[in-house]
Design a protein around this motif. Structure first.
Motif, PDB file in Angstrom:
ATOM      1  N   UNK A  89      -5.007   3.880 -13.641  1.00 14.11           N
ATOM      2  CA  UNK A  89      -6.241   4.667 -13.644  1.00 14.11           C
ATOM      3  C   UNK A  89      -6.523   5.217 -12.237  1.00 14.11           C
ATOM      4  N   UNK A  90      -6.472   4.333 -11.231  1.00 13.66           N
ATOM      5  CA  UNK A  90      -6.804   4.742  -9.866  1.00 13.66           C
ATOM      6  C   UNK A  90      -5.765   5.672  -9.259  1.00 13.66           C
ATOM      7  N   UNK A  91      -4.486   5.451  -9.555  1.00 15.88           N
ATOM      8  CA  UNK A  91      -3.475   6.357  -9.036  1.00 15.88           C
ATOM      9  C   UNK A  91      -3.678   7.772  -9.586  1.00 15.88           C
TER      10      UNK A  91
ATOM     11  N   UNK B  51      -7.627   0.050  -4.651  1.00 11.74           N
ATOM     12  CA  UNK B  51      -6.203  -0.132  -4.899  1.00 11.74           C
ATOM     13  C   UNK B  51      -5.647  -1.304  -4.083  1.00 11.74           C
ATOM     14  N   UNK B  52      -6.104  -1.431  -2.847  1.00 10.50           N
ATOM     15  CA  UNK B  52      -5.639  -2.534  -2.004  1.00 10.50           C
ATOM     16  C   UNK B  52      -5.990  -3.871  -2.640  1.00 10.50           C
TER      17      UNK B  52
ATOM     18  N   UNK C 212       0.840  -1.196   0.000  1.00 11.92           N
ATOM     19  CA  UNK C 212       0.000   0.000   0.000  1.00 11.92           C
ATOM     20  C   UNK C 212       0.876   1.247   0.000  1.00 11.92           C
ATOM     21  N   UNK C 213       0.706   2.154  -0.948  1.00 12.80           N
ATOM     22  CA  UNK C 213       1.567   3.333  -1.022  1.00 12.80           C
ATOM     23  C   UNK C 213       1.355   4.255   0.162  1.00 12.80           C
TER      24      UNK C 213
ATOM     25  N   UNK D  62     -15.478  -1.672 -13.934  1.00 12.25           N
ATOM     26  CA  UNK D  62     -16.717  -0.935 -13.682  1.00 12.25           C
ATOM     27  C   UNK D  62     -16.639  -0.165 -12.358  1.00 12.25           C
ATOM     28  N   UNK D  63     -16.004  -0.757 -11.371  1.00 14.45           N
ATOM     29  CA  UNK D  63     -15.825  -0.054 -10.103  1.00 14.45           C
ATOM     30  C   UNK D  63     -14.977   1.195 -10.298  1.00 14.45           C
ATOM     31  N   UNK D  64     -13.901   1.083 -11.070  1.00 14.49           N
ATOM     32  CA  UNK D  64     -13.067   2.246 -11.359  1.00 14.49           C
ATOM     33  C   UNK D  64     -13.873   3.359 -12.013  1.00 14.49           C
TER      34      UNK D  64
END
Length: 460
Positions: free
Chosen positions: A219-221, A194-195, A105-106, A168-170
């Motif tokens: 995408x998420x970052x 992300x986790x 995890x960042x 789809x969640x993203x």
């Protein structure tokens, strides 16, 4: 010479990547770091790649220079301790557990959301709880909750349908970001997603699924970077964008990679470090050419390059870049807009006007700003245009326009909980008020802007 165990190599690569992330978030390049630490630029490159491993003195100096708040030094100490454990295990003939720091995890030092971002080892089941308790996520068409539950608990060998559910969640998270008054509200859900992606990346997957997971992580970052950027937390945003570029490169998704670099360049632009923004945007432009020709990436990069040229005072280059950006209108078969790429040309009037304001050409800026004001559909966009109109008033010596547009911008900023972006522009406007502070109306506007800027600053 004995071969370095793979687990140790991975640890050193992660430490080098952390150094690279902090450096890219600073105005320093590899040559600067090398000069300060008495290493060559090539050595710094090797250290960032994990191929060279200097001692504690180097990391202590780098931590101070890059203002890492002890994170780099602490990371180095953890690596040394883990290396000792690995070598002892090898000597004893015990199996060495593989460590993949790239999927941890960042951490985002100094973030106002430290409670969200600095707790490691997040249980994958938290994503399941998020899905089952959040109605908006359950409303996504064709979401298979049982499939997501199973994938969260068993991240090995994901099938295409599960990866599609993650996609789809993203998309839903980006929609929530666009619709939320307070952009930071989306951060906990993005962290949970992300986790889950990280857990899946740390397990055996097919090459195709691995690439898709890297794409979703990139995408998420970028989404998390946008949240931090909107909150005026540029160091945190820079780390997100750097990681987005890294995983997008792994996925060979050139448009996603180019967008991450462009967003990173935005930070330099808002810090007025235009010379540092230029190479990032040049790289983004080269990547965009290799991307999907039906996407609008290359035109968005050109629009941002125009802002950089404006900051450098180069009007002809700025106009050429704006002309390239306007070619987006001739793109007949556009790919569907993604959350990370929403450029379709509708804001070009605002961007062109903003460039002319930066170039101190109010004669060119005002017509475009008046047109853009009628197109602004949100308090955030309207506030930005009004700040530029107030700046034009200051450049022309029109105190009435300065006060009226400035007051309207303050009002727009107060109507949104995400005032970081507009608040930063209002803060810049205060510099233009100085010659007119003899006017009581201007003094009152200055006090109102000060209140908004204080409210929008990062919470320490």
């Amino acid at each position: 010479m004995a071969r370095t165990p793979e687990a140790i190599t991975e640890l050193r690569r992660a430490l080098g990547a952390a150094l690279r992330g902090y450096r890219e978030a600073s105005p320093l390049d590899q040559t600067d770091i090398g000069r300060i630490t008495a290493y060559s630029r090539t050595s710094i490159s090797h250290i960032e790649a994990g191929r060279q491993f200097p001692g504690r003195d180097f990391w202590e100096t780098a931590d101070q220079v890059l203002e890492a708040g002890g994170e780099l030094l602490a990371h180095f100490d953890r690596v040394v301790a883990d290396e000792k454990r690995i070598r002892i295990a090898e000597l004893q003939g015990a199996p060495v557990r593989r460590i993949d720091p790239a999927t941890r995890q960042p951490r985002f030092p100094g973030s106002p959301h430290d409670d969200d971002w600095q707790h490691d080892d997040v249980n994958r089941r938290e994503l399941l709880r998020l899905v089952t308790v959040t109605g908006s996520l359950l409303a996504i068409p064709a979401i298979d909750v049982d499939r997501v539950r199973h994938a969260a608990e068993h991240p090995r060998h994901l099938d295409p349908a599960t990866v599609d559910a993650y996609e789809r969640l993203n998309a839903k998270l980006w929609a929530q970001f666009a619709e939320s008054r307070s952009k930071r509200d989306v951060l906990p859900a993005a962290r949970q997603q992300l986790a889950t992606l990280n857990a899946s990346l740390n397990e055996p997957q097919t090459a195709a699924v691995q690439r898709q997971l890297c794409t979703l992580a990139g995408d998420l970052f970028q989404l998390c970077g946008e949240v931090f950027f909107d909150s005026d937390n540029y160091a945190d945003a820079a780390q997100c964008y750097a990681e987005a570029a890294h995983v997008s490169k792994e996925a060979r998704e050139f448009d996603l990679w180019a967008c991450a670099m462009t967003r990173h360049a935005f930070i330099n632009i808002y810090e007025r470090q235009y010379k540092h923004a230029s190479p990032l945007l040049d790289g983004a432009a080269r990547l965009a050419v290799r991307g999907n020709p039906t996407r609008t990436t290359r035109y968005w990069v050109a629009a941002v390059q125009a802002q950089t040229y404006a900051g450098l005072g180069n009007l002809p280059a700025c106009q050429r870049a704006l002309d390239r950006a306007e070619q987006v209108a001739s793109l007949d078969d556009k790919a569907p807009a993604a959350g990370w790429l929403r450029f379709e040309g509708s804001r070009l009037d605002e961007e062109r006007a903003s460039c002319f304001v930066t170039l101190r050409r109010p004669d060119l800026a005002e017509p475009a700003l008046n047109k853009a004001l009628g197109q602004a559909t949100s308090a955030r966009r309207r506030g930005s245009v009004l700040v530029d109109l107030a700046t034009v008033g200051a450049q022309r010596g029109d105190v009435d326009q300065l006060v009226m547009s400035g007051a309207a911008a303050v009002d727009s900023a107060r109507k949104t909980a995400s005032v970081g972006y507009v608040g930063r522009k209002l803060g810049d406007l205060r510099e233009h008020l100085v010659p007119y502070l003899g006017d009581r109306h201007v003094r009152y506007l200055d006090s109102q802007i000060k209140d908004v800027v204080s409210a929008s600053g990062p919470k320490q």
